[in-house]
Design a protein around this motif. Structure first.
Motif, PDB file in Angstrom:
ATOM      1  N   ALA A  61      30.135  85.073 103.010  1.00  0.00           N
ATOM      2  CA  ALA A  61      31.145  86.115 103.172  1.00  0.00           C
ATOM      3  C   ALA A  61      31.186  87.036 101.963  1.00  0.00           C
ATOM      4  CB  ALA A  61      32.522  85.479 103.381  1.00  0.00           C
ATOM      5  N   TYR A  62      31.499  88.289 102.226  1.00  0.00           N
ATOM      6  CA  TYR A  62      31.767  89.284 101.185  1.00  0.00           C
ATOM      7  C   TYR A  62      33.254  89.596 101.282  1.00  0.00           C
ATOM      8  CZ  TYR A  62      31.842  93.909  98.926  1.00  0.00           C
ATOM      9  OH  TYR A  62      32.133  94.991  98.124  1.00  0.00           O
ATOM     10  N   LEU A  63      34.020  89.177 100.260  1.00  0.00           N
ATOM     11  CA  LEU A  63      35.474  89.252 100.335  1.00  0.00           C
ATOM     12  C   LEU A  63      36.056  90.107  99.225  1.00  0.00           C
ATOM     13  CD1 LEU A  63      36.277  85.490 101.099  1.00  0.00           C
ATOM     14  CD2 LEU A  63      35.978  87.363 102.733  1.00  0.00           C
ATOM     15  N   GLN A  64      37.074  90.869  99.574  1.00  0.00           N
ATOM     16  CA  GLN A  64      37.774  91.728  98.611  1.00  0.00           C
ATOM     17  C   GLN A  64      39.177  91.183  98.381  1.00  0.00           C
ATOM     18  OE1 GLN A  64      37.116  96.004  98.924  1.00  0.00           O
ATOM     19  NE2 GLN A  64      39.314  96.370  98.756  1.00  0.00           N
ATOM     20  N   TYR A  65      39.641  91.316  97.121  1.00  0.00           N
ATOM     21  CA  TYR A  65      40.952  90.746  96.762  1.00  0.00           C
ATOM     22  C   TYR A  65      41.677  91.666  95.788  1.00  0.00           C
ATOM     23  CZ  TYR A  65      44.370  87.490  94.712  1.00  0.00           C
ATOM     24  OH  TYR A  65      45.519  86.896  94.262  1.00  0.00           O
ATOM     25  N   PHE A  66      42.957  91.936  96.094  1.00  0.00           N
ATOM     26  CA  PHE A  66      43.807  92.687  95.171  1.00  0.00           C
ATOM     27  C   PHE A  66      44.491  91.682  94.260  1.00  0.00           C
ATOM     28  CE2 PHE A  66      47.803  94.676  93.850  1.00  0.00           C
ATOM     29  CZ  PHE A  66      47.316  95.882  93.339  1.00  0.00           C
ATOM     30  N   SER A  85      36.944  89.784 121.457  1.00  0.00           N
ATOM     31  CA  SER A  85      36.354  90.759 120.542  1.00  0.00           C
ATOM     32  C   SER A  85      37.477  91.402 119.747  1.00  0.00           C
ATOM     33  CB  SER A  85      35.568  91.824 121.305  1.00  0.00           C
ATOM     34  OG  SER A  85      34.914  92.688 120.395  1.00  0.00           O
ATOM     35  N   VAL A  86      37.467  91.140 118.432  1.00  0.00           N
ATOM     36  CA  VAL A  86      38.561  91.585 117.563  1.00  0.00           C
ATOM     37  C   VAL A  86      38.181  92.878 116.862  1.00  0.00           C
ATOM     38  CG1 VAL A  86      39.930  90.990 115.525  1.00  0.00           C
ATOM     39  CG2 VAL A  86      39.349  89.223 117.210  1.00  0.00           C
ATOM     40  N   ASN A  87      39.117  93.810 116.819  1.00  0.00           N
ATOM     41  CA  ASN A  87      38.945  95.061 116.085  1.00  0.00           C
ATOM     42  C   ASN A  87      40.187  95.241 115.215  1.00  0.00           C
ATOM     43  OD1 ASN A  87      38.316  97.616 115.177  1.00  0.00           O
ATOM     44  ND2 ASN A  87      38.957  98.634 117.064  1.00  0.00           N
ATOM     45  N   GLN A  88      40.003  95.215 113.888  1.00  0.00           N
ATOM     46  CA  GLN A  88      41.154  95.299 112.998  1.00  0.00           C
ATOM     47  C   GLN A  88      40.771  96.022 111.707  1.00  0.00           C
ATOM     48  OE1 GLN A  88      42.510  91.410 111.746  1.00  0.00           O
ATOM     49  NE2 GLN A  88      40.468  90.727 111.173  1.00  0.00           N
ATOM     50  N   TYR A  89      41.780  96.301 110.882  1.00  0.00           N
ATOM     51  CA  TYR A  89      41.532  97.001 109.619  1.00  0.00           C
ATOM     52  C   TYR A  89      40.950  96.040 108.590  1.00  0.00           C
ATOM     53  CZ  TYR A  89      42.240  99.422 105.209  1.00  0.00           C
ATOM     54  OH  TYR A  89      42.028  99.998 103.979  1.00  0.00           O
ATOM     55  N   ILE A  90      39.839  96.461 107.953  1.00  0.00           N
ATOM     56  CA  ILE A  90      39.225  95.754 106.838  1.00  0.00           C
ATOM     57  C   ILE A  90      38.901  96.797 105.775  1.00  0.00           C
ATOM     58  CG2 ILE A  90      37.259  94.373 106.052  1.00  0.00           C
ATOM     59  CD1 ILE A  90      39.077  92.799 107.886  1.00  0.00           C
ATOM     60  N   SER A  91      39.277  96.527 104.518  1.00  0.00           N
ATOM     61  CA  SER A  91      39.156  97.523 103.444  1.00  0.00           C
ATOM     62  C   SER A  91      37.750  98.070 103.288  1.00  0.00           C
ATOM     63  CB  SER A  91      39.606  96.910 102.113  1.00  0.00           C
ATOM     64  OG  SER A  91      40.951  96.544 102.156  1.00  0.00           O
ATOM     65  N   ALA A  92      36.747  97.219 103.459  1.00  0.00           N
ATOM     66  CA  ALA A  92      35.362  97.636 103.235  1.00  0.00           C
ATOM     67  C   ALA A  92      34.923  98.731 104.202  1.00  0.00           C
ATOM     68  CB  ALA A  92      34.426  96.430 103.352  1.00  0.00           C
ATOM     69  N   PHE A  93      35.633  98.887 105.334  1.00  0.00           N
ATOM     70  CA  PHE A  93      35.268  99.900 106.333  1.00  0.00           C
ATOM     71  C   PHE A  93      36.122 101.163 106.197  1.00  0.00           C
ATOM     72  CE2 PHE A  93      33.689  95.980 108.069  1.00  0.00           C
ATOM     73  CZ  PHE A  93      32.547  96.330 108.786  1.00  0.00           C
ATOM     74  N   LYS A 126      32.591 100.134 112.866  1.00  0.00           N
ATOM     75  CA  LYS A 126      33.957  99.624 112.922  1.00  0.00           C
ATOM     76  C   LYS A 126      33.973  98.153 112.527  1.00  0.00           C
ATOM     77  CE  LYS A 126      35.562 102.706 116.609  1.00  0.00           C
ATOM     78  NZ  LYS A 126      36.155 102.756 117.981  1.00  0.00           N
ATOM     79  N   ALA A 127      35.136  97.712 112.092  1.00  0.00           N
ATOM     80  CA  ALA A 127      35.303  96.308 111.727  1.00  0.00           C
ATOM     81  C   ALA A 127      35.595  95.502 112.994  1.00  0.00           C
ATOM     82  CB  ALA A 127      36.438  96.150 110.720  1.00  0.00           C
ATOM     83  N   VAL A 128      34.602  94.786 113.471  1.00  0.00           N
ATOM     84  CA  VAL A 128      34.756  94.004 114.701  1.00  0.00           C
ATOM     85  C   VAL A 128      34.322  92.559 114.444  1.00  0.00           C
ATOM     86  CG1 VAL A 128      34.421  95.980 116.226  1.00  0.00           C
ATOM     87  CG2 VAL A 128      32.446  94.617 115.522  1.00  0.00           C
ATOM     88  N   LEU A 129      34.825  91.657 115.272  1.00  0.00           N
ATOM     89  CA  LEU A 129      34.441  90.254 115.193  1.00  0.00           C
ATOM     90  C   LEU A 129      34.273  89.719 116.622  1.00  0.00           C
ATOM     91  CD1 LEU A 129      34.079  87.900 113.009  1.00  0.00           C
ATOM     92  CD2 LEU A 129      36.260  87.079 113.915  1.00  0.00           C
ATOM     93  N   PRO A 130      33.035  89.582 117.103  1.00  0.00           N
ATOM     94  CA  PRO A 130      32.813  88.989 118.422  1.00  0.00           C
ATOM     95  C   PRO A 130      32.885  87.466 118.346  1.00  0.00           C
ATOM     96  CG  PRO A 130      30.735  89.734 117.485  1.00  0.00           C
ATOM     97  CD  PRO A 130      31.797  90.064 116.485  1.00  0.00           C
ATOM     98  N   VAL A 131      33.694  86.874 119.207  1.00  0.00           N
ATOM     99  CA  VAL A 131      33.957  85.435 119.143  1.00  0.00           C
ATOM    100  C   VAL A 131      33.675  84.787 120.494  1.00  0.00           C
ATOM    101  CG1 VAL A 131      35.689  83.660 118.684  1.00  0.00           C
ATOM    102  CG2 VAL A 131      35.740  85.813 117.403  1.00  0.00           C
ATOM    103  N   GLN A 132      33.011  83.657 120.455  1.00  0.00           N
ATOM    104  CA  GLN A 132      32.808  82.827 121.641  1.00  0.00           C
ATOM    105  C   GLN A 132      33.620  81.550 121.455  1.00  0.00           C
ATOM    106  OE1 GLN A 132      29.116  80.394 122.553  1.00  0.00           O
ATOM    107  NE2 GLN A 132      28.786  82.123 123.937  1.00  0.00           N
ATOM    108  N   CYS A 133      34.629  81.339 122.306  1.00  0.00           N
ATOM    109  CA  CYS A 133      35.515  80.187 122.189  1.00  0.00           C
ATOM    110  C   CYS A 133      35.117  79.103 123.184  1.00  0.00           C
ATOM    111  CB  CYS A 133      36.963  80.598 122.459  1.00  0.00           C
ATOM    112  SG  CYS A 133      37.640  81.786 121.289  1.00  0.00           S
ATOM    113  N   ILE A 134      35.203  77.864 122.743  1.00  0.00           N
ATOM    114  CA  ILE A 134      34.947  76.726 123.621  1.00  0.00           C
ATOM    115  C   ILE A 134      36.079  75.717 123.452  1.00  0.00           C
ATOM    116  CG2 ILE A 134      33.446  75.650 121.873  1.00  0.00           C
ATOM    117  CD1 ILE A 134      31.888  74.411 124.266  1.00  0.00           C
ATOM    118  N   ILE A 135      36.595  75.222 124.588  1.00  0.00           N
ATOM    119  CA  ILE A 135      37.649  74.207 124.547  1.00  0.00           C
ATOM    120  C   ILE A 135      36.973  72.843 124.701  1.00  0.00           C
ATOM    121  CG2 ILE A 135      39.747  73.344 125.637  1.00  0.00           C
ATOM    122  CD1 ILE A 135      40.300  76.176 126.576  1.00  0.00           C
ATOM    123  N   PRO A 136      37.013  72.010 123.675  1.00  0.00           N
ATOM    124  CA  PRO A 136      36.284  70.738 123.720  1.00  0.00           C
ATOM    125  C   PRO A 136      36.980  69.711 124.608  1.00  0.00           C
ATOM    126  CG  PRO A 136      37.554  70.871 121.700  1.00  0.00           C
ATOM    127  CD  PRO A 136      37.754  72.180 122.411  1.00  0.00           C
TER     128      PRO A 136
END
Length: 331
Positions: A46-51, A192-200, A207-217
């Motif tokens: 991960a590339y993470l930014q912190y204030f 599919s998540v679309n949210q604010y991320i400082s790097a963008f 755009k700042a997106v996160l595609p997720v595949q969920c599985i219920i075990p």
């Protein structure tokens, strides 16, 4: 711009290469690793930014932190703010994000690796043995009672406590979004998540997106069936991030998606789309390229692999070998 979804990660991460942004005295960026533990991909990079509102001092060595951060998939357009000590490329990272809580846990083990839960078990056995020895040493021979006054027991070493914290724990994610491609037979669905991320912030081509595949075990909790949500339902999901998959499109390029093992799900209502539907995650998922092509200072995989010939070291220690080299501290 308004956003209708959210994704955050919480877990123990190993942070290194802290660097201060030149245009913001309190903003730092890090290279971070979260444990995944698969043979193909031992760590999430991960590339993470912190204030740095609390004015924390960051060690030049790989250090464990409890991290909470909003996240998105890495994009090549992100500026990585490289320094001579950090030369990872965008392809080396899986996610990018903003840290909103950072709790120092101490340095990693001296060898810079974390092979398995065996190390944690050994530490627990050693700790039990030490406590038993201390109890025997402080028994009063006159009354056979243990002296429990604070002065009787020497304080524990902060270094030992820090080293006993095992970073080999999969991170937990918290996701809110609308469901697509729900499949009751396989107990899977996609978000599919679309949210604010400082790097963008200054990027117009991505755009700042996160595609997720969920599985219920499988679980004894689901005696009457797994709670697989229908398409177009808004849901809040918590679960463990277990893998990063690559999906191949018609042109042969590989798109990443993130697999989450769901532990809790809440349905919040129906979703009314205001934009084009999210891109379908293909079923022919293949593992994403194993780990980081360059070297990181800490490793979740103890098997050594030498750095490629002719290339200088990218970070403080090798991702696999854990060998330490010089790192310049960020002022």
């Amino acid at each position: 711009m308004s956003y209708d979804s959210h994704a955050s990660i919480n877990g123990i991460a190993v942070l290194e290469n802290a660097r201060r942004l030149s245009n913001a005295s309190k903003v730092f960026v890090f290279d971070a690793q979260f444990f995944l533990g698969t043979s193909e991909k031992p760590a999430l990079i991960a590339y993470l930014q912190y204030f740095n509102s609390d004015n924390l001092t960051f060690s030049p060595l790989p250090t464990k932190y409890m991290v909470s951060a909003t996240i998105a998939k890495m994009d090549k357009a992100v500026d990585l703010h490289q320094t001579p000590e950090s030369h990872l490329d965008p392809d080396d990272y899986d996610i990018v994000g903003d840290i909103y809580e950072l709790i120092p846990l101490g340095p990693v083990a001296p060898d810079g690796t974390a092979d398995s839960d065996e190390s944690a078990n050994d530490i627990n056995k050693d700790l039990d043995s030490e406590l038993e020895t201390l109890a025997l040493e402080y028994i009063d021979p006159k009354c056979l009672a243990i002296d429990t006054t604070p002065a009787a027991f020497p304080p524990a070493s902060d270094t030992n406590i820090a080293e006993s914290i095992d970073p080999c724990r999969r991170p937990k994610v918290y996701i809110c979004g609308h469901v697509t491609n729900s499949n009751k037979k396989t107990a899977t669905f996609e978000l599919s998540v679309n949210q604010y991320i400082s790097a963008f912030k200054d990027i117009t081509t991505a755009k700042a997106v996160l595609p997720v595949q969920c599985i219920i075990p499988d679980s004894p909790r689901y005696k009457s069936g797994k709670p697989v949500p229908f398409d177009r339902r808004y849901v809040y999901v918590t679960g463990y991030l277990t893998d990063v998959l690559g999906t191949q499109d018609a042109k042969g390029s590989v798109e990443q998606c993130f697999r989450v093992e769901v532990t809790h799900i809440t349905t919040l209502g129906y979703y009314t789309p205001t934009v084009a539907p999210a891109k379908t995650i293909r079923d022919n998922s293949t593992p994403s390229p194993a780990g980081c092509k360059r070297k990181l200072g800490f490793s979740f995989n103890g098997s050594p692999s030498p750095a490629p010939a002719g290339k200088r070291r990218r970070l403080g220690k090798d991702l696999a070998s854990g060998s330490l080299s010089s790192i310049t501290n960020t002022p």
